[in-house]
Design an enzyme around this catalytic site. Structure first.
Site, PDB file in Angstrom:
ATOM      1  N   LYS A  58     106.463  47.770 -50.844  1.00  0.00           N
ATOM      2  CA  LYS A  58     107.077  49.085 -51.445  1.00  0.00           C
ATOM      3  C   LYS A  58     108.577  48.841 -51.752  1.00  0.00           C
ATOM      4  CE  LYS A  58     103.521  49.800 -50.786  1.00  0.00           C
ATOM      5  NZ  LYS A  58     102.276  49.257 -50.039  1.00  0.00           N
ATOM      6  N   GLY A 122      99.658  33.377 -28.631  1.00  0.00           N
ATOM      7  CA  GLY A 122      98.852  33.857 -27.291  1.00  0.00           C
ATOM      8  C   GLY A 122      97.607  33.470 -27.500  1.00  0.00           C
ATOM      9  N   SER A 279      93.876  38.075 -54.913  1.00  0.00           N
ATOM     10  CA  SER A 279      93.901  39.294 -53.754  1.00  0.00           C
ATOM     11  C   SER A 279      92.380  39.727 -53.913  1.00  0.00           C
ATOM     12  CB  SER A 279      94.734  40.232 -54.277  1.00  0.00           C
ATOM     13  OG  SER A 279      94.772  40.616 -55.329  1.00  0.00           O
ATOM     14  N   ASP A 322      93.347  45.243 -37.895  1.00  0.00           N
ATOM     15  CA  ASP A 322      92.922  44.490 -38.858  1.00  0.00           C
ATOM     16  C   ASP A 322      91.827  43.508 -38.256  1.00  0.00           C
ATOM     17  OD1 ASP A 322      94.414  45.592 -40.817  1.00  0.00           O
ATOM     18  OD2 ASP A 322      94.849  43.682 -41.685  1.00  0.00           O
ATOM     19  N   HIS A 454     108.205  76.721 -53.938  1.00  0.00           N
ATOM     20  CA  HIS A 454     108.276  76.560 -55.605  1.00  0.00           C
ATOM     21  C   HIS A 454     109.643  76.199 -56.222  1.00  0.00           C
ATOM     22  CE1 HIS A 454     107.365  77.397 -59.795  1.00  0.00           C
ATOM     23  NE2 HIS A 454     108.441  77.939 -59.788  1.00  0.00           N
TER      24      HIS A 454
HETATM   25  P1  FAD Z   1      99.184  42.500 -38.761  1.00  0.00           P
HETATM   26  O1  FAD Z   1     100.089  43.394 -39.134  1.00  0.00           O
HETATM   27  O2  FAD Z   1      98.341  41.279 -39.418  1.00  0.00           O
HETATM   28  O3  FAD Z   1      99.782  41.564 -37.300  1.00  0.00           O
HETATM   29  C1  FAD Z   1      99.258  40.734 -36.556  1.00  0.00           C
HETATM   30  C2  FAD Z   1     100.335  39.835 -36.088  1.00  0.00           C
HETATM   31  O4  FAD Z   1      99.828  38.798 -35.025  1.00  0.00           O
HETATM   32  C3  FAD Z   1     101.127  39.041 -36.848  1.00  0.00           C
HETATM   33  O5  FAD Z   1     102.584  38.903 -36.405  1.00  0.00           O
HETATM   34  C4  FAD Z   1     100.641  37.584 -36.356  1.00  0.00           C
HETATM   35  O6  FAD Z   1     101.656  36.762 -36.683  1.00  0.00           O
HETATM   36  C5  FAD Z   1     100.260  37.834 -34.949  1.00  0.00           C
HETATM   37  N1  FAD Z   1      99.409  36.950 -34.410  1.00  0.00           N
HETATM   38  C6  FAD Z   1      98.095  36.346 -34.956  1.00  0.00           C
HETATM   39  N2  FAD Z   1      97.545  35.662 -34.050  1.00  0.00           N
HETATM   40  C7  FAD Z   1      98.442  35.320 -33.079  1.00  0.00           C
HETATM   41  C8  FAD Z   1      98.336  34.937 -31.794  1.00  0.00           C
HETATM   42  N3  FAD Z   1      97.095  34.165 -31.542  1.00  0.00           N
HETATM   43  N4  FAD Z   1      99.356  34.927 -30.861  1.00  0.00           N
HETATM   44  C9  FAD Z   1     100.297  35.693 -31.142  1.00  0.00           C
HETATM   45  N5  FAD Z   1     100.529  36.386 -32.228  1.00  0.00           N
HETATM   46  C10 FAD Z   1      99.670  36.187 -33.219  1.00  0.00           C
HETATM   47  N6  FAD Z   1      98.607  49.095 -45.179  1.00  0.00           N
HETATM   48  C11 FAD Z   1      99.063  50.382 -45.189  1.00  0.00           C
HETATM   49  O7  FAD Z   1      98.664  51.165 -44.306  1.00  0.00           O
HETATM   50  N7  FAD Z   1      99.691  50.734 -46.284  1.00  0.00           N
HETATM   51  C12 FAD Z   1     100.331  49.673 -47.096  1.00  0.00           C
HETATM   52  O8  FAD Z   1     101.191  50.281 -48.016  1.00  0.00           O
HETATM   53  C13 FAD Z   1      99.957  48.452 -46.872  1.00  0.00           C
HETATM   54  N8  FAD Z   1     100.533  47.755 -47.984  1.00  0.00           N
HETATM   55  C14 FAD Z   1     100.062  46.281 -47.838  1.00  0.00           C
HETATM   56  C15 FAD Z   1     100.566  45.453 -48.778  1.00  0.00           C
HETATM   57  C16 FAD Z   1     100.089  43.908 -48.568  1.00  0.00           C
HETATM   58  C17 FAD Z   1     100.693  43.028 -49.576  1.00  0.00           C
HETATM   59  C18 FAD Z   1      99.147  43.698 -47.574  1.00  0.00           C
HETATM   60  C19 FAD Z   1      98.713  42.317 -47.541  1.00  0.00           C
HETATM   61  C20 FAD Z   1      98.563  44.580 -46.639  1.00  0.00           C
HETATM   62  C21 FAD Z   1      99.373  46.049 -46.686  1.00  0.00           C
HETATM   63  N9  FAD Z   1      98.450  46.798 -46.016  1.00  0.00           N
HETATM   64  C22 FAD Z   1      99.000  48.168 -45.815  1.00  0.00           C
HETATM   65  C23 FAD Z   1      97.730  46.350 -44.632  1.00  0.00           C
HETATM   66  C24 FAD Z   1      98.649  46.188 -43.510  1.00  0.00           C
HETATM   67  O9  FAD Z   1      99.438  45.406 -43.745  1.00  0.00           O
HETATM   68  C25 FAD Z   1      97.572  46.127 -42.397  1.00  0.00           C
HETATM   69  O10 FAD Z   1      96.541  46.919 -42.113  1.00  0.00           O
HETATM   70  C26 FAD Z   1      98.267  46.078 -40.918  1.00  0.00           C
HETATM   71  O11 FAD Z   1      99.563  44.996 -40.877  1.00  0.00           O
HETATM   72  C27 FAD Z   1      97.591  45.460 -40.018  1.00  0.00           C
HETATM   73  O12 FAD Z   1      98.264  45.435 -38.689  1.00  0.00           O
HETATM   74  P2  FAD Z   1      97.859  44.591 -37.422  1.00  0.00           P
HETATM   75  O13 FAD Z   1      98.734  44.994 -36.209  1.00  0.00           O
HETATM   76  O14 FAD Z   1      96.138  44.754 -37.309  1.00  0.00           O
HETATM   77  O15 FAD Z   1      97.841  42.971 -37.774  1.00  0.00           O
HETATM   78  P1  NAI Z   2      90.898  44.723 -51.635  1.00  0.00           P
HETATM   79  O1  NAI Z   2      89.369  44.866 -50.648  1.00  0.00           O
HETATM   80  O2  NAI Z   2      91.468  46.293 -51.803  1.00  0.00           O
HETATM   81  O3  NAI Z   2      90.432  44.367 -53.126  1.00  0.00           O
HETATM   82  C1  NAI Z   2      89.887  43.239 -53.472  1.00  0.00           C
HETATM   83  C2  NAI Z   2      89.062  43.274 -54.591  1.00  0.00           C
HETATM   84  O4  NAI Z   2      88.867  41.753 -55.110  1.00  0.00           O
HETATM   85  C3  NAI Z   2      87.801  43.995 -54.522  1.00  0.00           C
HETATM   86  O5  NAI Z   2      88.053  45.011 -55.926  1.00  0.00           O
HETATM   87  C4  NAI Z   2      86.832  43.193 -55.006  1.00  0.00           C
HETATM   88  O6  NAI Z   2      85.782  43.472 -55.692  1.00  0.00           O
HETATM   89  C5  NAI Z   2      87.427  41.830 -55.685  1.00  0.00           C
HETATM   90  N1  NAI Z   2      86.940  40.708 -55.466  1.00  0.00           N
HETATM   91  C6  NAI Z   2      86.434  40.188 -54.532  1.00  0.00           C
HETATM   92  N2  NAI Z   2      85.807  38.939 -54.717  1.00  0.00           N
HETATM   93  C7  NAI Z   2      86.194  38.499 -55.921  1.00  0.00           C
HETATM   94  C8  NAI Z   2      86.246  37.422 -56.904  1.00  0.00           C
HETATM   95  N3  NAI Z   2      85.548  36.453 -56.619  1.00  0.00           N
HETATM   96  N4  NAI Z   2      86.256  37.537 -58.207  1.00  0.00           N
HETATM   97  C9  NAI Z   2      87.011  38.652 -58.741  1.00  0.00           C
HETATM   98  N5  NAI Z   2      87.307  39.818 -57.766  1.00  0.00           N
HETATM   99  C10 NAI Z   2      86.958  39.723 -56.534  1.00  0.00           C
HETATM  100  O7  NAI Z   2      91.674  43.750 -50.979  1.00  0.00           O
HETATM  101  P2  NAI Z   2      93.000  43.247 -51.342  1.00  0.00           P
HETATM  102  O8  NAI Z   2      93.734  43.785 -52.492  1.00  0.00           O
HETATM  103  O9  NAI Z   2      92.982  41.750 -51.174  1.00  0.00           O
HETATM  104  O10 NAI Z   2      93.975  43.808 -50.061  1.00  0.00           O
HETATM  105  C11 NAI Z   2      93.497  43.610 -48.677  1.00  0.00           C
HETATM  106  C12 NAI Z   2      93.469  44.805 -48.026  1.00  0.00           C
HETATM  107  O11 NAI Z   2      94.909  45.121 -47.752  1.00  0.00           O
HETATM  108  C13 NAI Z   2      93.253  46.206 -48.528  1.00  0.00           C
HETATM  109  O12 NAI Z   2      91.819  46.347 -48.516  1.00  0.00           O
HETATM  110  C14 NAI Z   2      93.732  47.174 -47.990  1.00  0.00           C
HETATM  111  O13 NAI Z   2      93.157  47.339 -46.586  1.00  0.00           O
HETATM  112  C15 NAI Z   2      95.057  46.539 -47.338  1.00  0.00           C
HETATM  113  N6  NAI Z   2      96.122  47.007 -48.434  1.00  0.00           N
HETATM  114  C16 NAI Z   2      96.721  48.244 -48.282  1.00  0.00           C
HETATM  115  C17 NAI Z   2      97.662  48.700 -49.185  1.00  0.00           C
HETATM  116  C18 NAI Z   2      97.957  50.268 -49.236  1.00  0.00           C
HETATM  117  O14 NAI Z   2      97.298  50.593 -48.265  1.00  0.00           O
HETATM  118  N7  NAI Z   2      98.577  50.535 -50.179  1.00  0.00           N
HETATM  119  C19 NAI Z   2      98.291  47.932 -50.041  1.00  0.00           C
HETATM  120  C20 NAI Z   2      97.889  46.487 -49.895  1.00  0.00           C
HETATM  121  C21 NAI Z   2      96.785  45.943 -48.980  1.00  0.00           C
END
Ligand code: FAD
Ligand code: NAI
Length: 475
Positions: A58, A122, A279, A322, A454
């Site tokens: 963001k 952990g 991705s 996740d 508004h």
């Molecule tokens: P994580 O955030 O993945 O945290 C897990 C933590 O556990 C990490 O710090 C990891 O190092 C640690 N860990 C793992 N295994 C161990 C272990 N054995 N011991 C100790 N620590 C460990 N979601 C949204 O809602 N809005 C968004 O705008 C959004 N944007 C995103 C953009 C990108 C590029 C990506 C990749 C994801 C985005 N997401 C977004 C998804 C969001 O980041 C995840 O859904 C969220 O972080 C999940 O939270 P979590 O706590 O389950 O896991």
């Molecule tokens: P995604 O599930 O959003 O999208 C993956 C895309 O890749 C899908 O459209 C799928 O059909 C396509 N795909 C899969 N295999 C493929 C292949 N072999 N060739 C071509 N296309 C293929 O997953 P993404 O973008 O990796 O993000 C992971 C997750 O992270 C999201 O599902 C979301 O939960 C979270 N996220 C959330 C955000 C938000 O809330 N704004 C921002 C970014 C990530």
């Protein structure tokens, strides 16, 4: 002697750190273990979300949008600037500062709430008389014991088979957030949330971006009208989005990445790019967690198997975020973390999976909650639909951002709101009203009767609700 806690949380992403804070608020003795280490070798709690996800993406979306506005849209406001330049290192450095502020914020919150933080990996080691033994491996080793354990280890990016991430040419979300120079050509595999957000960032900064998506439909899970409008806008901005492709051989060389693929018509195509972002979804982090040691059950896709209350097959071992089924969203992880902490404390924690909002932070933004029109049709549910375009909204015109619309789906008989779908400016903020109404099982008429300030974009939500009853006032 192991240090004993009521709750040990493994992982300090949004699921884990929020669970730890809520459990501590409820009077429990809490430890949180997290392995994330930043470039300076320091602990960086916050998980994917804070370090390489929600927050940095963001930050880059905001900076790149400023650049886009300055280059392409300020002139219509009568504002022109000469000699506009981009200092990418500063832009990325600002993003890193934002991340660091969030890491430090979480460490502060742990201190404030008396959560004991342990930096390291952990793993569940054994069942003990007290509860569960958790080993922490890192710079210092620790033996902990918890009556309850909450697993919140998150997820990692999925690789294309045979194409490991090197974060220089083949980029996951991590490398995609820190490309050192704006690439001339950028390829993206997967037109999902990351592909579209990161594709938007680098296109705005000057890259030619091609997005290759396997599925025939663009944003297949999104309401069709919204997906079409978003696709039209993103293509107009210059994103080359190709759906229905099959990725073939991908080769890296000193110059970049060459991708062979079959397009939707079946023709063989070649794409040469400087970097390739992959991705295509994410996989749960369960390696090294000791699942096999203690008999923690994983499901067929490798997620920790849990019931709807986030209970695993082991007594007092819970999992959230996740690493378990359901959408991979930070706010879903947080809600589950809070609910589990409350259940451990004997309260009735609850997560309503039907009202979890989704947002894609492109421009226009896409946001929705509840059922899509195609899902209602598939269910054979009788519904009414009402839409209102931002073009007819005074605030959107004043902002100069009139793309998109609000669409509300309501039950044909009861008028209960079943789904709200927005594509347009600030959809991420507007969706909160829809979530609130749905949480209270409100009707479209309820939204229509609420006084909206508004001129605001939120009046488009009210007008869409009026449209459900075919009585818009401004269209
Ligand atoms: P994580 O955030 O993945 O945290 C897990 C933590 O556990 C990490 O710090 C990891 O190092 C640690 N860990 C793992 N295994 C161990 C272990 N054995 N011991 C100790 N620590 C460990 N979601 C949204 O809602 N809005 C968004 O705008 C959004 N944007 C995103 C953009 C990108 C590029 C990506 C990749 C994801 C985005 N997401 C977004 C998804 C969001 O980041 C995840 O859904 C969220 O972080 C999940 O939270 P979590 O706590 O389950 O896991
Ligand atoms: P995604 O599930 O959003 O999208 C993956 C895309 O890749 C899908 O459209 C799928 O059909 C396509 N795909 C899969 N295999 C493929 C292949 N072999 N060739 C071509 N296309 C293929 O997953 P993404 O973008 O990796 O993000 C992971 C997750 O992270 C999201 O599902 C979301 O939960 C979270 N996220 C959330 C955000 C938000 O809330 N704004 C921002 C970014 C990530």
């Amino acid at each position: 002697m192991a240090k004993q806690f009521d709750v040990i949380v493994i992982g300090a992403g949004p699921g884990g750190y929020i669970a730890a804070i809520r459990a501590a608020q409820l009077g429990l003795a809490v430890a949180c273990v997290d392995a994330w280490t930043n470039a300076a070798g320091k602990p960086a709690p916050g998980g994917t979300c804070t370090n390489v996800g929600c927050i940095p993406s963001k930050a880059l979306l905001q900076s790149s949008e400023h650049y886009e506005q300055l280059n392409h849209h300020f002139a219509e406001h009568g504002i022109t600037a000469k000699g506009v330049s981009l200092d990418l290192a500063t832009l990325i450095g600002r993003k890193d500062t934002v991340v660091k502020q969030n890491n430090e914020g979480i460490l502060y919150l742990f201190k404030k709430n008396k959560v004991s933080f342990f930096h390291g990996t952990g793993s569940l080691a054994a069942k003990t008389d007290f509860g569960w033994s958790v080993k922490v491996a890192g710079k210092t080793e620790e033996d902990l014991e918890g009556r309850h354990v909450i697993i919140a280890t998150g997820s990692s990016p999925r690789e294309l088979p045979g194409l490991p991430f090197d974060e220089e040419l083949v980029l996951s979300n991590d490398g995609a957030l820190r490309i050192p120079a704006v690439p001339k050509k950028l390829g993206i595999v997967g037109a999902g949330v990351i592909g579209l957000e990161m594709g938007s960032v680098w296109r705005r900064l000057g890259a030619e971006v091609t997005v290759l998506e396997a599925m025939p439909d663009f944003l297949g899970a999104v309401d069709r009208d919204v997906a079409k409008e978003a696709q039209k806008a993103l293509v107009k901005q210059g994103l080359d989005i190709q759906t229905g492709v099959r990725i073939g051989e991908v080769k890296t060389s000193a110059k970049g990445v060459n991708v062979q693929y079959t397009d939707a018509s079946g023709a063989e195509q070649k794409l040469a790019v400087n970097h390739l972002i992959v991705s295509i979804g994410r996989v749960p982090n369960t390696q090294g967690l000791g699942a096999d040691v203690v008999g923690l059950k994983l499901d067929e896709r490798g997620f920790v198997a849990v019931d709807e209350d986030c209970r695993s097959n082991l007594a007092n071992v819970w999992a959230v975020g996740d690493v378990v089924r359901g959408p991979m969203l930070a706010h879903k992880a947080e809600e589950e973390g809070v609910a589990v902490a409350e259940r451990i404390a004997g309260q009735h924690g609850h997560v309503n999976f039907d009202t979890i909002p989704w947002v894609i932070y492109t421009s226009p933004e896409v946001a929705w909650v509840g059922k899509t029109e195609q899902a209602l049709k598939a269910e054979g549910r009788d519904y009414k639909a009402g839409s209102f375009p931002f073009m007819a909204n005074g605030r959107a015109r004043a902002l100069g951002d009139t793309t998109g619309f609000v669409k509300i789906l309501a039950d044909a008989k009861t008028d209960e709101v079943l789904g709200v779908h927005i594509v347009g400016p600030m959809a991420s903020e507007l969706i909160a009203e829809a979530v609130t109404i749905m949480e209270f099982r409100g009707a479209a008429e309820d939204i229509a009767r609420i006084c909206h300030a508004h001129p605001t974009l939120s009046e488009a939500v009210k007008e869409a609700a009026l449209a459900v009853d075919k009585r818009t006032l401004n269209l």
